[in-house]
Design a protein around this motif. Structure first.
Motif, mmCIF file in Angstrom:
data_model
loop_
_atom_site.group_PDB
_atom_site.id
_atom_site.type_symbol
_atom_site.label_atom_id
_atom_site.label_comp_id
_atom_site.label_asym_id
_atom_site.label_seq_id
_atom_site.Cartn_x
_atom_site.Cartn_y
_atom_site.Cartn_z
ATOM 1 N N LEU A 150 0.823 -1.204 0.000
ATOM 2 C CA LEU A 150 0.000 0.000 0.000
ATOM 3 C C LEU A 150 0.856 1.253 0.000
ATOM 4 O O LEU A 150 0.524 2.250 -0.643
ATOM 5 C CB LEU A 150 -0.932 -0.006 1.212
ATOM 6 N N GLU A 151 1.965 1.199 0.720
ATOM 7 C CA GLU A 151 2.842 2.355 0.789
ATOM 8 C C GLU A 151 3.448 2.664 -0.578
ATOM 9 O O GLU A 151 3.555 3.819 -0.977
ATOM 10 C CB GLU A 151 3.955 2.123 1.812
ATOM 11 N N VAL A 152 3.821 1.624 -1.313
ATOM 12 C CA VAL A 152 4.345 1.827 -2.661
ATOM 13 C C VAL A 152 3.306 2.509 -3.536
ATOM 14 O O VAL A 152 3.606 3.460 -4.262
ATOM 15 C CB VAL A 152 4.775 0.488 -3.293
ATOM 16 N N GLU A 153 2.066 2.021 -3.467
ATOM 17 C CA GLU A 153 1.006 2.624 -4.274
ATOM 18 C C GLU A 153 0.775 4.076 -3.883
ATOM 19 O O GLU A 153 0.517 4.925 -4.744
ATOM 20 C CB GLU A 153 -0.295 1.817 -4.129
ATOM 21 N N ASP A 197 1.584 9.844 -5.089
ATOM 22 C CA ASP A 197 2.189 11.138 -4.768
ATOM 23 C C ASP A 197 3.046 11.652 -5.922
ATOM 24 O O ASP A 197 3.055 12.851 -6.220
ATOM 25 C CB ASP A 197 3.052 11.024 -3.508
ATOM 26 N N LEU A 198 3.760 10.747 -6.572
ATOM 27 C CA LEU A 198 4.591 11.134 -7.714
ATOM 28 C C LEU A 198 3.725 11.637 -8.862
ATOM 29 O O LEU A 198 4.009 12.688 -9.459
ATOM 30 C CB LEU A 198 5.435 9.943 -8.159
ATOM 31 N N GLN A 253 1.423 16.331 -12.210
ATOM 32 C CA GLN A 253 0.209 16.487 -13.002
ATOM 33 C C GLN A 253 0.023 17.883 -13.593
ATOM 34 O O GLN A 253 -0.622 18.037 -14.632
ATOM 35 C CB GLN A 253 -1.019 16.102 -12.173
ATOM 36 N N ASP A 254 0.575 18.915 -12.997
ATOM 37 C CA ASP A 254 0.401 20.281 -13.505
ATOM 38 C C ASP A 254 1.641 20.808 -14.216
ATOM 39 O O ASP A 254 1.788 22.020 -14.400
ATOM 40 C CB ASP A 254 0.035 21.226 -12.352
ATOM 41 N N THR A 255 2.526 19.932 -14.623
ATOM 42 C CA THR A 255 3.785 20.371 -15.243
ATOM 43 C C THR A 255 3.766 20.302 -16.769
ATOM 44 O O THR A 255 4.764 20.628 -17.406
ATOM 45 C CB THR A 255 4.950 19.500 -14.747
ATOM 46 N N GLU A 256 2.639 19.881 -17.352
ATOM 47 C CA GLU A 256 2.536 19.710 -18.808
ATOM 48 C C GLU A 256 3.652 18.802 -19.315
ATOM 49 O O GLU A 256 4.393 19.130 -20.232
ATOM 50 C CB GLU A 256 2.544 21.063 -19.526
ATOM 51 N N ARG A 257 3.776 17.663 -18.659
ATOM 52 C CA ARG A 257 4.747 16.604 -18.997
ATOM 53 C C ARG A 257 6.196 17.055 -18.831
ATOM 54 O O ARG A 257 7.105 16.463 -19.409
ATOM 55 C CB ARG A 257 4.504 16.069 -20.408
ATOM 56 N N GLY A 258 6.411 18.099 -18.044
ATOM 57 C CA GLY A 258 7.775 18.548 -17.762
ATOM 58 C C GLY A 258 8.112 19.891 -18.353
ATOM 59 O O GLY A 258 9.201 20.425 -18.094
ATOM 60 N N LEU A 259 7.206 20.472 -19.125
ATOM 61 C CA LEU A 259 7.488 21.767 -19.757
ATOM 62 C C LEU A 259 7.522 22.896 -18.737
ATOM 63 O O LEU A 259 8.419 23.748 -18.775
ATOM 64 C CB LEU A 259 6.435 22.066 -20.823
ATOM 65 N N LYS A 260 6.558 22.911 -17.842
ATOM 66 C CA LYS A 260 6.431 24.014 -16.894
ATOM 67 C C LYS A 260 6.725 23.524 -15.478
ATOM 68 O O LYS A 260 5.854 22.979 -14.796
ATOM 69 C CB LYS A 260 5.031 24.624 -16.970
ATOM 70 N N ALA A 268 10.112 12.621 -4.800
ATOM 71 C CA ALA A 268 9.036 11.646 -4.984
ATOM 72 C C ALA A 268 9.515 10.464 -5.830
ATOM 73 O O ALA A 268 9.140 9.320 -5.570
ATOM 74 C CB ALA A 268 7.835 12.322 -5.642
ATOM 75 N N LEU A 269 10.337 10.742 -6.834
ATOM 76 C CA LEU A 269 10.905 9.676 -7.657
ATOM 77 C C LEU A 269 11.744 8.715 -6.816
ATOM 78 O O LEU A 269 11.595 7.495 -6.912
ATOM 79 C CB LEU A 269 11.780 10.273 -8.760
#
Length: 276
Positions: A50-53, A58-59, A64-71, A83-84
């Motif tokens: 459960l902790e892994v999930e 969290d990651l 989610q709001d980075t536009e796949r890494g752009l912003k 988080a990684l």
């Protein structure tokens, strides 16, 4: 503690515990302690899963709001890296499971400059659109490597269908060079699956006029168009274009990787099979 071979009729307070070869007896309190220990071990395993999930969630929430890494800001990049690492530590040191790796993965986030530049170009020139990006691994029933295709869906506004007007495939072979590292050797770049916009179709074959043989041939040619450009080196002195990647985490629905040398991290999630 386990007591050996006590007759049951002489020790009614004892319980017998069988295994395949021996007969042992335990006191009720010892049996209860054994059951508690087994329950705690099982509970700890469940909590770990459960902790892994939760860490994976969290990651995904962090990116989610980075536009796949752009912003991303410096603080965001630092938080994403933390988080990684918390996810990667659960799979550290385990060898690559090619059976799990096989399949299609959707890019959710990256800091790799050669990919972020595509997102940046799309943001600066809205006429150019970058759709979904996938990696498709073909390595089932293999132990030494396989094939991989980087799949980029893109479009040109008003010329091609939105976000998915064309597909760019970058094909490569990969070999497993250590427990967690793979080496990619790129072979070919392919442009295919071109879908023109309705406006362009209307110009080629107006809806109010009968479609001629020529207009139908043009539409068919566009749909079936496929351009292949080899990138394999023909010189024995030069090594083909390639790259070393560290697969830092892998399970049934998430793949994390790091480009060795060029820098950059990748976050993928499992996607529906992609037919190339």
């Amino acid at each position: 503690m386990v007591f050996v071979m006590a007759p049951l009729k002489l020790a009614p307070a004892y319980n017998r515990v069988h295994d395949e070869k021996n007969l042992h007896v335990t006191t009720p309190s010892v049996a209860r302690n054994i059951r508690k220990t087994l329950w705690r071990c099982s509970a700890n395993a469940t909590i770990t899963s459960l902790e892994v999930e939760n860490r994976k969630h969290d990651l995904l929430r962090a990116i989610q709001d980075t536009e796949r890494g752009l912003k991303t800001t410096a603080d965001q990049r630092s938080f994403i890296e933390e988080a990684l690492v918390t996810v990667e530590e659960y799979d550290a040191g385990e060898p690559i499971d090619l059976a799990k790796l096989d399949g299609t993965w959707r890019l959710q986030y990256t800091s790799a400059p050669d990919v972020v530049v595509l997102f940046d170009a799309a943001s600066r020139f809205p006429v150019f659109q970058v759709g979904q990006i996938f990696q498709k691994f073909e390595c089932r029933n293999r132990s030494d490597g396989g094939a991989v295709r980087n799949i980029i869906r893109w479009s040109v506004q008003n010329l091609l269908e939105e976000n998915e007007g064309a597909t760019l495939l970058v094909s490569a072979k990969f070999s497993v060079v250590s427990r967690r590292n793979i080496y990619l050797q790129f072979e070919e770049i392919t442009l295919q699956d071109i879908v023109i916009s309705e406006q362009v179709q209307a110009v080629i074959a107006p809806a109010l006029l009968p479609r001629t043989f020529l207009s139908l041939q043009i539409l068919q040619f566009i749909r079936s168009f496929k351009a292949e450009i080899p990138v394999t080196s023909t010189s024995p002195q030069r090594r083909s274009v390639g790259g070393l990647y560290y697969l830092s985490y892998l399970d049934n629905n998430m793949l994390l990787g790091r480009a060795v040398g060029g820098g950059g991290v990748f976050v993928f999630t499992r996607a529906q099979p992609f037919v190339c």
